[in-house]
Design an enzyme around this catalytic site. Structure first.
Site, PDB file in Angstrom:
ATOM      1  N   HIS A 267       0.842  -1.203   0.000  1.00 33.11           N
ATOM      2  CA  HIS A 267       0.000   0.000   0.000  1.00 33.11           C
ATOM      3  C   HIS A 267       0.879   1.257   0.000  1.00 33.11           C
ATOM      4  O   HIS A 267       0.553   2.245  -0.663  1.00 33.11           O
ATOM      5  CB  HIS A 267      -0.905   0.022   1.232  1.00 33.11           C
TER       6      HIS A 267
ATOM      7  N   SER B 112      -2.825  -8.155   3.054  1.00 32.21           N
ATOM      8  CA  SER B 112      -3.318  -8.020   4.430  1.00 32.21           C
ATOM      9  C   SER B 112      -3.700  -9.389   4.980  1.00 32.21           C
ATOM     10  O   SER B 112      -3.621  -9.630   6.184  1.00 32.21           O
ATOM     11  CB  SER B 112      -4.531  -7.090   4.465  1.00 32.21           C
TER      12      SER B 112
ATOM     13  N   VAL C 211       4.276  -5.812  -4.665  1.00 35.61           N
ATOM     14  CA  VAL C 211       5.442  -5.811  -3.765  1.00 35.61           C
ATOM     15  C   VAL C 211       5.494  -7.182  -3.098  1.00 35.61           C
ATOM     16  O   VAL C 211       4.467  -7.714  -2.653  1.00 35.61           O
ATOM     17  CB  VAL C 211       5.324  -4.689  -2.707  1.00 35.61           C
TER      18      VAL C 211
ATOM     19  N   GLN D 225      -1.379  -4.178  -8.829  1.00 32.40           N
ATOM     20  CA  GLN D 225      -1.524  -5.235  -9.857  1.00 32.40           C
ATOM     21  C   GLN D 225      -1.693  -6.613  -9.227  1.00 32.40           C
ATOM     22  O   GLN D 225      -1.995  -7.567  -9.904  1.00 32.40           O
ATOM     23  CB  GLN D 225      -0.303  -5.255 -10.774  1.00 32.40           C
TER      24      GLN D 225
END
Ligand code: PAF
Length: 286
Positions: free
Chosen positions: A37, A188, A178, A150
């Site tokens: 994020h 998450s 990432v 993405q």
């Protein structure tokens, strides 16, 4: 960074930034923020003068047996992460602020085509919930550009189609996934994994890479590749939901002529469902 909870306050703050000649960047999230994020916020900071993030765990995109109630909501930690990534304003509305008349009679946005299959098949109604809330958030914030990860490849395709089909005046930017050092895509939901499940989870990306290598090496029997990939996931202790190879832009089944492909996977580790994907450009050397 200021945090606002109502649509009225948010609109006033964005109007003020606009009156100062600032362009507006937007990063919608469901919170429980991680470095993935932060990369979205940093991209928005590079591209826009005033960056708004939203944290809203959208009930409309969760199925009846999914993790809406248990979805982590660490607001204070999230605020700190947004601040250090350079965010100017956090919009953290309640469910009532977004759906003041309840969700039953809420107008829905449905994106045909790219919403079907893959996660759309496993999570009925999920992309209608995503498209509806993203449409509302884009109309509330009215940003010049919005950044999405993405990692949620099908979601990004749904949002691009939504913006195109409804002529929404916003530029959509997709930011690369990432990953942790062992290849696991940040999510998450990784927080749900036990130590043993976390140790098994990199098998997801390893499987995508092996399939990509085989495609680059000239293998074109996609059914064979997928069967081998699923066996590999099962051997690593994951329960594949789907593993598919699609044309990268339309998400339709690829033809022999297609050179831009995407391999998409969803698999369960215990109750936790993880997704990942890998783009394969057959015109580029591996
Ligand atoms: O990707 C997410 O976090 C959510 O699906 C989104 C785009 C914020 C919509 O609720």
């Amino acid at each position: 960074m200021i945090t606002l909870h109502s649509v009225r306050e948010l609109r006033a703050a964005v109007a003020h930034a606009r009156s100062e000649g600032k362009s507006i960047g937007f990063v919608p999230t469901m919170g429980s923020l991680h470095s993935g994020h932060a990369a979205l916020i940093e991209k928005a900071v590079q591209r826009a003068d005033f960056v708004v993030a939203s944290i809203f765990v959208n009930p409309l995109q969760f199925g009846p047996n999914e993790d809406l109630a248990s979805y982590p909501r660490p607001l204070v930690a999230d605020q700190e992460k947004l601040l250090s990534a350079g965010c100017n304003l956090l919009f953290a509305p309640s469910v009532e602020a977004i759906y003041p008349d309840g969700m039953q009679d809420q107008t829905r946005v449905s994106v045909p085509g790219v919403s079907q299959g893959l996660c759309g098949a496993s999570r009925p109604g999920h992309f209608d919930g995503v498209a509806t809330v993203v449409c509302k958030l884009l109309n509330i914030v009215q940003p010049d550009m919005a950044v999405f990860g993405q990692k949620d490849y099908q979601q990004l395709a749904v949002i691009r189609a939504l913006v195109r089909d409804l002529n929404l005046p916003v530029q959509i930017i997709g930011e690369p996934t990432v990953r942790d050092a062992d290849g696991l895509a940040l999510s998450s939901r990784n927080a749900y994994l036990s130590a043993a499940q976390r140790a098994a989870a990199p098998a997801l990306y390893a499987c995508l890479r092996r399939l990509a290598t085989a495609l680059h090496a000239g293998e074109r029997d996609l059914s064979l590749l997928i069967a081998a990939g699923k066996a590999e996931l099962n051997d690593a202790g994951l329960r594949p939901d789907y593993l598919e190879i699609r044309e990268a832009n339309s998400l339709r089944m690829p033809s022999a002529k297609d050179a831009q492909l995407v391999i998409l996977v969803a698999a369960f580790l215990g109750q936790t469902r993880l997704i990942d994907n890998l783009l394969v450009d057959l015109e580029q050397p591996h």
